[in-house]
Design a protein around this motif. Structure first.
Motif, PDB file in Angstrom:
ATOM      1  N   GLN A   1     -24.409  22.785  26.060  1.00  0.00           N
ATOM      2  CA  GLN A   1     -24.630  21.418  25.904  1.00  0.00           C
ATOM      3  C   GLN A   1     -25.796  20.901  26.481  1.00  0.00           C
ATOM      4  O   GLN A   1     -26.351  20.175  26.131  1.00  0.00           O
ATOM      5  CB  GLN A   1     -23.125  20.795  25.577  1.00  0.00           C
ATOM      6  CG  GLN A   1     -22.323  21.078  24.265  1.00  0.00           C
ATOM      7  CD  GLN A   1     -22.955  20.525  23.167  1.00  0.00           C
ATOM      8  OE1 GLN A   1     -23.992  20.108  22.935  1.00  0.00           O
ATOM      9  NE2 GLN A   1     -22.062  20.618  21.961  1.00  0.00           N
ATOM     10  N   LEU A   2     -25.175  21.197  27.857  1.00  0.00           N
ATOM     11  CA  LEU A   2     -26.415  20.776  28.888  1.00  0.00           C
ATOM     12  C   LEU A   2     -27.687  21.113  28.484  1.00  0.00           C
ATOM     13  O   LEU A   2     -28.817  20.478  28.688  1.00  0.00           O
ATOM     14  CB  LEU A   2     -25.894  21.261  30.254  1.00  0.00           C
ATOM     15  CG  LEU A   2     -26.765  20.824  31.392  1.00  0.00           C
ATOM     16  CD1 LEU A   2     -26.767  19.253  31.889  1.00  0.00           C
ATOM     17  CD2 LEU A   2     -26.174  21.365  32.499  1.00  0.00           C
TER      18      LEU A   2
ATOM     19  N   HIS B   1     -27.670  12.195  30.964  1.00  0.00           N
ATOM     20  CA  HIS B   1     -28.587  12.885  31.433  1.00  0.00           C
ATOM     21  C   HIS B   1     -29.914  12.814  31.540  1.00  0.00           C
ATOM     22  O   HIS B   1     -30.485  13.147  32.645  1.00  0.00           O
ATOM     23  CB  HIS B   1     -28.490  14.354  30.374  1.00  0.00           C
ATOM     24  CG  HIS B   1     -29.189  15.543  30.881  1.00  0.00           C
ATOM     25  ND1 HIS B   1     -28.608  16.468  31.720  1.00  0.00           N
ATOM     26  CD2 HIS B   1     -30.502  16.223  30.422  1.00  0.00           C
ATOM     27  CE1 HIS B   1     -29.805  17.321  32.012  1.00  0.00           C
ATOM     28  NE2 HIS B   1     -30.558  17.082  31.195  1.00  0.00           N
TER      29      HIS B   1
ATOM     30  N   GLY C   1     -14.661  19.151  24.503  1.00  0.00           N
ATOM     31  CA  GLY C   1     -14.656  19.582  26.181  1.00  0.00           C
ATOM     32  C   GLY C   1     -15.242  18.344  26.712  1.00  0.00           C
ATOM     33  O   GLY C   1     -15.581  17.381  26.353  1.00  0.00           O
ATOM     34  N   PRO C   2     -15.501  18.717  28.156  1.00  0.00           N
ATOM     35  CA  PRO C   2     -15.922  17.648  29.049  1.00  0.00           C
ATOM     36  C   PRO C   2     -17.326  17.037  28.844  1.00  0.00           C
ATOM     37  O   PRO C   2     -17.508  15.700  29.147  1.00  0.00           O
ATOM     38  CB  PRO C   2     -16.024  18.374  30.626  1.00  0.00           C
ATOM     39  CG  PRO C   2     -14.991  19.627  30.099  1.00  0.00           C
ATOM     40  CD  PRO C   2     -15.028  19.770  28.825  1.00  0.00           C
ATOM     41  N   SER C   3     -18.198  17.692  28.207  1.00  0.00           N
ATOM     42  CA  SER C   3     -19.612  17.281  27.945  1.00  0.00           C
ATOM     43  C   SER C   3     -19.459  16.185  26.838  1.00  0.00           C
ATOM     44  O   SER C   3     -20.343  15.395  27.107  1.00  0.00           O
ATOM     45  CB  SER C   3     -20.391  18.586  27.209  1.00  0.00           C
ATOM     46  OG  SER C   3     -20.000  18.726  25.976  1.00  0.00           O
TER      47      SER C   3
ATOM     48  N   GLU D   1     -20.130  24.082  28.056  1.00  0.00           N
ATOM     49  CA  GLU D   1     -20.751  23.022  28.706  1.00  0.00           C
ATOM     50  C   GLU D   1     -22.181  23.557  29.143  1.00  0.00           C
ATOM     51  O   GLU D   1     -22.803  22.481  29.084  1.00  0.00           O
ATOM     52  CB  GLU D   1     -19.733  22.814  29.906  1.00  0.00           C
ATOM     53  CG  GLU D   1     -18.326  22.364  29.688  1.00  0.00           C
ATOM     54  CD  GLU D   1     -18.171  21.139  28.830  1.00  0.00           C
ATOM     55  OE1 GLU D   1     -18.910  20.213  29.126  1.00  0.00           O
ATOM     56  OE2 GLU D   1     -17.628  21.363  27.781  1.00  0.00           O
ATOM     57  N   ASP D   2     -22.164  24.600  29.442  1.00  0.00           N
ATOM     58  CA  ASP D   2     -23.745  24.848  29.780  1.00  0.00           C
ATOM     59  C   ASP D   2     -24.539  24.846  28.668  1.00  0.00           C
ATOM     60  O   ASP D   2     -25.770  24.486  28.830  1.00  0.00           O
ATOM     61  CB  ASP D   2     -23.603  26.371  30.542  1.00  0.00           C
ATOM     62  CG  ASP D   2     -23.195  26.481  31.716  1.00  0.00           C
ATOM     63  OD1 ASP D   2     -22.962  25.604  32.623  1.00  0.00           O
ATOM     64  OD2 ASP D   2     -22.727  27.624  32.129  1.00  0.00           O
TER      65      ASP D   2
ATOM     66  N   THR E   1     -21.332  26.618  18.014  1.00  0.00           N
ATOM     67  CA  THR E   1     -20.670  25.603  18.357  1.00  0.00           C
ATOM     68  C   THR E   1     -19.396  25.262  17.897  1.00  0.00           C
ATOM     69  O   THR E   1     -18.402  24.894  18.706  1.00  0.00           O
ATOM     70  CB  THR E   1     -21.673  24.480  18.401  1.00  0.00           C
ATOM     71  OG1 THR E   1     -22.927  24.742  19.156  1.00  0.00           O
ATOM     72  CG2 THR E   1     -21.044  23.175  19.134  1.00  0.00           C
TER      73      THR E   1
ATOM     74  N   GLU F   1     -12.008  14.404  23.361  1.00  0.00           N
ATOM     75  CA  GLU F   1     -12.099  15.129  24.635  1.00  0.00           C
ATOM     76  C   GLU F   1     -11.668  16.606  24.500  1.00  0.00           C
ATOM     77  O   GLU F   1     -12.095  17.447  24.937  1.00  0.00           O
ATOM     78  CB  GLU F   1     -11.307  14.372  25.642  1.00  0.00           C
ATOM     79  CG  GLU F   1     -12.330  13.343  26.250  1.00  0.00           C
ATOM     80  CD  GLU F   1     -11.517  12.779  27.672  1.00  0.00           C
ATOM     81  OE1 GLU F   1     -10.448  12.839  27.683  1.00  0.00           O
ATOM     82  OE2 GLU F   1     -12.192  12.435  28.456  1.00  0.00           O
TER      83      GLU F   1
ATOM     84  N   ASN G   1     -11.137  25.439  20.485  1.00  0.00           N
ATOM     85  CA  ASN G   1     -10.453  24.295  21.377  1.00  0.00           C
ATOM     86  C   ASN G   1      -9.433  23.264  20.804  1.00  0.00           C
ATOM     87  O   ASN G   1      -8.314  23.327  21.412  1.00  0.00           O
ATOM     88  CB  ASN G   1     -11.569  23.321  21.729  1.00  0.00           C
ATOM     89  CG  ASN G   1     -12.601  23.739  23.011  1.00  0.00           C
ATOM     90  OD1 ASN G   1     -12.306  24.714  23.489  1.00  0.00           O
ATOM     91  ND2 ASN G   1     -13.592  23.212  23.056  1.00  0.00           N
TER      92      ASN G   1
ATOM     93  N   SER H   1     -23.686  10.817  26.374  1.00  0.00           N
ATOM     94  CA  SER H   1     -24.170  12.046  27.034  1.00  0.00           C
ATOM     95  C   SER H   1     -25.730  12.080  27.199  1.00  0.00           C
ATOM     96  O   SER H   1     -26.111  12.344  28.336  1.00  0.00           O
ATOM     97  CB  SER H   1     -23.653  13.404  26.483  1.00  0.00           C
ATOM     98  OG  SER H   1     -22.368  13.263  26.568  1.00  0.00           O
TER      99      SER H   1
END
Length: 436
Positions: free
Chosen positions: A188-189, A220, A168-170, A185-186, A366, A164, A373, A216
């Protein structure tokens, strides 16, 4: 008199045939080398013994993981300056050796003399034991289900809290898909959604996610496209984390997570399969088996999205060797193949390859974000794992970012189809509309 650094710098130049491109600061406080370059700090002469007893990349890495050497200055610049010594082959893609590999062979009498002086500088002592983060003994047949499970556990069962912090949160551990101004995050989405669009997912499709990680992709796809999904992983920690996420999202009726080898999945057919950053664990000898298994699990007209890191081809493929650092500390038994070989084996299994998209630069971006991080949360990373494990990840991700930037490795999304009896693909006529 403080003199270790000048002696080390001179020895390095003699052994390499050119000046060391970084500055050296030794354990006795002495310094030598280019004044404006990043500094290689040798904290203990034990690091030299590691390099003598295991010449080549692995000796240096053991010293790094143990905290006996480090860089003062920009890590990327230091690794970039040392790339030709550590990793890059002297004949491009011709299968030659790095400078460090040639030194390790010690065939030249002059190199042997320099090694004796290096030994005197290192001081007496037995070879230090490898850091505990290193994979020691491996048993069983290479890429058998039991050995693969052990290799996956080494890499992925480090602790979900640690992942984590880095990811990150993804909680997506594969290349993001970046756009101008996007955050991690955007991005990865965007990657997950790109895969869903390439697979032309629609409500109630059955999706199998091979190597599902922390869930994930299946989350999704179920939430945004209404699919019924199965995710398989060999990591018990990943599975527990993914199941909790699915329960929290209220999707237990649509998503199932299994601790299962992809070779043991027997409840096909599926409309679509995603394999995102998993095929690197399969191995060259087993890749056709992997392709055959996924082909058999798809219904006619079913689609596969294979997202996989690739290496550059070399002239002598038989002489290719897996990176020692990655194999010993990061991905035990992992193997990279050129993109052309992957496509050929998918076609040999019966797939029609419909699209290949290289997103190499996206992985460099990435990795740099993941390194940031890690460094921002360094104290927590050390607490959650160990100082050595945190150093493994810092080096692995920073060096990998440079490898993607310099085109030593790449990453590709391959869309392939098991066509039906009439040649139908199940894809929209203008399937590349996913590009926007």
């Amino acid at each position: 008199m403080a003199e270790a650094a000048p002696r080390l710098s001179a020895l390095a130049e003699e052994m390499l045939g050119f000046p060391l491109p970084v500055r050296i600061r030794a354990w006795d406080g002495s310094e030598a080398g280019p004044p404006d370059a990043p500094t290689l700090v040798v904290r203990h002469r034990r690091a030299l013994r590691r390099m003598l007893w295991r010449p080549g990349e692995l000796g240096l890495v053991r010293a790094w993981v143990s905290g006996e050497i480090e860089f003062d200055g920009d890590l990327y610049e230091a690794l970039d300056r040392l790339a030709g010594i550590l990793w890059e082959r002297d004949t491009g893609t011709g299968g030659g050796q790095s400078a460090l590999s040639r030194i390790a062979a010690l065939r030249d009498p002059g190199l042997r003399a320099a090694a004796r002086e290096f030994l005197a500088l290192a001081g007496p002592g037995l070879p230090p034991p490898p850091p505990r983060e290193e994979v020691r003994r491996r048993s069983g047949v290479l890429h058998s289900p039991r050995r693969d499970k052990a290799a996956i556990s080494h890499h992925y069962d480090v602790g979900n809290d640690f992942y984590e912090l880095v990811l990150g949160p993804s909680m997506v551990y594969s290349c993001a898909y970046w756009d101008e101004g996007a955050g991690l995050e955007d991005a990865q989405l965007a990657k997950l959604d790109l895969i869903c669009r390439k697979l032309a997912l629609k409500p109630d499709d059955r999706l199998l996610d091979v190597g599902c990680g922390w869930g994930s992709m299946v989350l999704h796809a179920a939430r945004e496209y209404g699919v019924r999904a199965v995710g398989v992983t060999l990591s018990t920690e990943q599975a527990a984390y993914a199941r909790k996420r699915i329960a929290d999202a209220g999707l237990t009726d649509r998503v199932e997570i299994r601790v299962q080898d992809y070779r043991h999945v027997a409840d096909g057919p599926y409309d679509a399969i995603s394999s995102i950053g998993m095929a690197e664990h399969v191995g060259a000898a087993r890749y056709r088996e992997y392709a055959d298994a996924l082909y058999a699990l798809l219904k006619p007209g079913g689609r596969l999205l294979n997202h996989q890191i690739a290496r550059r081809p070399v002239r002598d493929e038989e002489a290719y060797h897996v990176d020692e650092f990655i194999d010993a500390y990061v991905f035990p038994d992992g193997e990279l193949a050129p993109a052309g070989r992957t496509v050929s084996l998918l076609e040999d299994a019966g797939f029609e390859v419909r699209d290949l998209e290289s997103i190499r630069e996206h992985y460099a971006l990435t990795l740099r974000r993941w390194v940031a991080n890690l460094e921002e949360g360094w104290a927590d990373a050390v607490r959650l794992t160990s100082p050595g494990r945190a150093r493994v990840w810092q080096l692995y991700m920073a060096a990998s970012a440079l490898s993607f930037e310099r085109n030593r490795i790449g990453v590709n999304q391959v869309l392939a189809v098991r066509t039906d009896g009439s040649g139908g693909s199940g894809l929209p006529l203008r399937s590349r509309d996913w590009r926007g």
